[in-house]
Design an enzyme around this catalytic site. Structure first.
Site, PDB file in Angstrom:
ATOM      1  CG  ASP A 326       1.118   3.555 -10.432  1.00  0.00           C
ATOM      2  OD1 ASP A 326       1.972   2.736 -10.025  1.00  0.00           O
ATOM      3  OD2 ASP A 326       0.808   4.578  -9.798  1.00  0.00           O
ATOM      4  CG  ASP A 328       4.520   5.074  -8.920  1.00  0.00           C
ATOM      5  OD1 ASP A 328       3.496   5.758  -8.834  1.00  0.00           O
ATOM      6  OD2 ASP A 328       4.535   3.836  -8.710  1.00  0.00           O
ATOM      7  CG  ASP A 434       0.997   8.277  -9.971  1.00  0.00           C
ATOM      8  OD1 ASP A 434       0.056   8.803 -10.612  1.00  0.00           O
ATOM      9  OD2 ASP A 434       0.822   7.507  -9.013  1.00  0.00           O
TER      10      ASP A 434
HETATM   11  N1  CTP Z   1       2.279   7.927  -2.700  1.00  0.00           N
HETATM   12  C1  CTP Z   1       2.188   9.123  -2.052  1.00  0.00           C
HETATM   13  N2  CTP Z   1       1.067   9.892  -2.160  1.00  0.00           N
HETATM   14  C2  CTP Z   1       0.025   9.468  -2.896  1.00  0.00           C
HETATM   15  C3  CTP Z   1       0.095   8.248  -3.581  1.00  0.00           C
HETATM   16  C4  CTP Z   1       1.252   7.490  -3.455  1.00  0.00           C
HETATM   17  O1  CTP Z   1       3.130   9.497  -1.389  1.00  0.00           O
HETATM   18  N3  CTP Z   1      -1.066  10.221  -2.976  1.00  0.00           N
HETATM   19  C5  CTP Z   1       3.490   7.116  -2.574  1.00  0.00           C
HETATM   20  C6  CTP Z   1       3.203   5.896  -1.761  1.00  0.00           C
HETATM   21  O2  CTP Z   1       3.509   6.104  -0.408  1.00  0.00           O
HETATM   22  C7  CTP Z   1       4.117   4.877  -2.358  1.00  0.00           C
HETATM   23  C8  CTP Z   1       4.430   5.377  -3.755  1.00  0.00           C
HETATM   24  O3  CTP Z   1       3.890   6.669  -3.836  1.00  0.00           O
HETATM   25  O4  CTP Z   1       5.313   4.874  -1.641  1.00  0.00           O
HETATM   26  C9  CTP Z   1       3.877   4.482  -4.805  1.00  0.00           C
HETATM   27  O5  CTP Z   1       2.484   4.377  -4.685  1.00  0.00           O
HETATM   28  P1  CTP Z   1       1.624   3.449  -5.625  1.00  0.00           P
HETATM   29  O6  CTP Z   1       1.964   3.667  -7.046  1.00  0.00           O
HETATM   30  O7  CTP Z   1       0.209   3.650  -5.242  1.00  0.00           O
HETATM   31  O8  CTP Z   1       1.999   1.983  -5.128  1.00  0.00           O
HETATM   32  P2  CTP Z   1       3.157   0.986  -5.563  1.00  0.00           P
HETATM   33  O9  CTP Z   1       3.862   0.596  -4.338  1.00  0.00           O
HETATM   34  O10 CTP Z   1       3.971   1.553  -6.670  1.00  0.00           O
HETATM   35  O11 CTP Z   1       2.346  -0.274  -6.047  1.00  0.00           O
HETATM   36  P3  CTP Z   1       1.816  -0.582  -7.516  1.00  0.00           P
HETATM   37  O12 CTP Z   1       2.820  -1.508  -8.095  1.00  0.00           O
HETATM   38  O13 CTP Z   1       0.501  -1.223  -7.334  1.00  0.00           O
HETATM   39  O14 CTP Z   1       1.721   0.712  -8.262  1.00  0.00           O
HETATM   40 MN    MN Z   2       3.076   2.381  -8.373  1.00  0.00          MN
HETATM   41 MN    MN Z   3       1.500   5.577  -8.118  1.00  0.00          MN
END
Ligand code: CTP
Ligand code: MN
Ligand code: MN
Length: 510
Positions: A326, A328, A434
């Site tokens: 995703d 963020d 997000d």
């Molecule tokens: N996070 C959070 N609460 C959530 C989901 C995520 O605080 N309910 C935080 C996680 O701790 C992380 C950040 O948001 O530090 C990003 O999460 P995520 O998008 O799930 O993972 P990524 O590290 O960005 O990996 P990806 O590249 O797969 O998206």
């Molecule tokens: Mn992410």
């Molecule tokens: Mn995320």
């Protein structure tokens, strides 16, 4: 010898006021309180200082001799691993039994340590300083994105995922910690000897690693990957909006894939409906290029509704990843209060432009309590935030290349549906996004909390709680001893409060 970072040897420090005259400034002794107790340590400290020995109040980079009683060498080493901050080294300390200090005091001078004084560690640590110095918390280490042990970490992470599918969190975290240690190694592991002195490697992980090093594969990992449960849980939890609990229930009912959910007419909530509808797109990695395109859209939306707001890319892309599941974003405004109610305005703007396929917004519910955060601190998700799915126009190149490889992925939801090759590839794709809005006063904490990786975050909170008596969240840092919140304007300040060396985002890929 145990390597530590050298700083100039300071002569007699204030804390050594009891030292009448420090006669041997070149030997800086640290007495470990562990198992000895505070009163015996205080007694030995006074006695040593009265004889002119330099005895330090706390372990520092100038320490040359670490003395302990009733501890094994490995115990002392583990303690040191947890209480020193740096991985780079230029000098070493002696790990010694208390007998060295008592004999030295009897002689009236620091003796040259003999073999009988030395604490034996399970290996000779001086042989390989990187393994000796691997800290046990992931937030104490630098973990680059590209590392040398993917052939081992991929296997351990499969077992971690499988443990999650079985709702065994402890086991899952143990595998993730093991994998993370291997990611931080500066070279590939060739044999079990390379793992000496590394923290966090449990018996199970070591067994898997040994098998892979010897046979090229691990039977347990292979059979996990091939098991119907693992495959179904991976496919089902891969649906946006589906957690382990629903996936497990469906698996027990004999369902294996998103198609099975449709075929059997399962009741799905809004998020899950979107998850099934856009399953293929959402399981195709988001590229950096697409993340940049999304950034431009988010910037335009935010600027349209609140000029001057700050928009930062978080998550994996901030850590330097080339692809993600995703994108963020963290949004704030330097004037506290301006950010209130911002999310609905952003969403409104995006919806009017037809850019959203799905969104769910939750309001900010974070309140700072005078008595500190609730325990356990479950205030990770209290920001105004939005889980969404964007409709992103494809650029011509990627549309064309997708058209050419229309049967792109055997794991797609269409599976063996032969008609799909004739279907035109849509001019857009679905992307998970997000959005989080934070008040400016919490922005540093939110930035740290939303940069990840998940294990890095988890370890930061564990370090804060277990080693510092503090409670860290994406909103605040609370010092339980002082019973007050610690304010910070930057990530660097938060690391400093926590007594940690600053680790930049690109090295938080734990
Ligand atoms: N996070 C959070 N609460 C959530 C989901 C995520 O605080 N309910 C935080 C996680 O701790 C992380 C950040 O948001 O530090 C990003 O999460 P995520 O998008 O799930 O993972 P990524 O590290 O960005 O990996 P990806 O590249 O797969 O998206
Ligand atoms: Mn992410
Ligand atoms: Mn995320």
């Amino acid at each position: 010898m145990f390597p530590l970072k050298r700083r100039k040897i300071t002569k007699v420090e204030d804390e050594n006021q009891e030292n009448k005259i420090c006669k041997f400034p070149e030997v800086a002794i640290f007495i470990l309180e562990r198992k000895m107790g505070a009163s015996r340590k205080a007694f030995l400290t006074r006695l040593g200082r009265s004889k002119g020995f330099l005895i330090e109040e706390s372990l520092s980079s100038s320490t040359t001799h670490v003395v302990s009683e009733s501890n094994t060498g490995d115990e002392v080493q583990t303690w040191l691993n947890n209480h020193t901050n740096r991985q780079d080294t230029t000098h070493s300390v002696h790990l010694l039994d208390i007998s060295w200090l008592t004999e030295s005091m009897a002689e009236g001078r620091p003796l040259t340590p003999q073999d009988r004084h030395r604490l034996k560690t399970s290996t000779e640590p001086s042989v390989d300083t990187t393994t000796t110095l691997m800290k046990s918390y992931a937030c104490q280490r630098r973990t680059p994105l590209k590392h040398h042990n993917a052939f081992l970490t991929d296997a351990l992470e499969i077992l971690a995922a499988n443990a999650e599918f079985n709702e065994n969190e402890g086991r899952s975290v143990a595998f993730r910690r093991s994998a993370s240690v291997l990611k931080a190694l500066p070279q590939a592991v060739h044999g079990m000897d390379d793992l000496r002195n590394l923290p966090c490697l449990g018996e199970h992980s070591l067994r898997i690693i040994k098998e892979i090093l010897e046979d090229g594969t691990s039977r347990e990992v292979e059979s996990t990957v091939q098991s119907a449960q693992y495959q179904a849980m991976k496919a089902l939890t891969g649906i946006f909006g589906v957690g382990v609990k629903s996936a497990d229930r469906w698996f027990r009912e004999g369902l294996r894939s998103p198609l099975d959910l449709i075929r059997t007419g399962q009741k799905l909530n809004q998020a899950q409906q979107a998850g099934v509808r856009y399953y293929n797109d959402l399981n195709r990695p988001v590229t950096k290029k697409e993340a940049v395109a999304i950034s431009h859209i988010v910037e335009e939306a935010v600027n349209a509704v609140l000029p001057g707001a700050i928009i930062e890319l978080m998550g994996g892309f901030r850590r330097g990843k080339e692809v993600g599941h995703d994108v963020d974003f963290l949004i704030t405004h330097t004037e506290e209060g301006e950010e209130e109610g911002l999310m609905p305005k952003i969403i409104n703007w995006l919806e009017k432009q037809g850019l959203l396929l799905y969104q769910k917004t939750t309001r900010n519910s974070y309140l700072e309590s005078k008595d500190g955060p609730a325990r356990p601190p479950h205030n990770m998700d209290r920001f105004e935030r939005c889980f969404s799915i964007f409709k992103l126009e494809r650029d011509k190149d990627s549309s064309r290349s997708l058209q050419e490889t229309a049967s792109y992925d055997s794991s797609t939801m269409e599976g063996d549906d032969r008609t799909k090759e004739q279907e035109p590839v849509p001019s857009w794709r679905a992307v998970r996004v997000d959005l989080v809005v934070s008040p400016y006063s919490q922005f540093a904490f939110a930035t740290l909390g939303w940069t990840g990786s998940k294990l890095f975050e988890r370890e930061l909170r564990r370090w804060a709680g277990q080693e510092k008596g503090m409670s860290l969240s994406s909103h605040a840092l609370y010092d339980s001893k002082q019973q007050r919140y610690l304010r910070a304007n930057s990530e660097e300040e938060i690391f400093a409060y926590l007594g940690l060396e600053y680790i930049p985002p690109c090295e938080r890929n734990a």
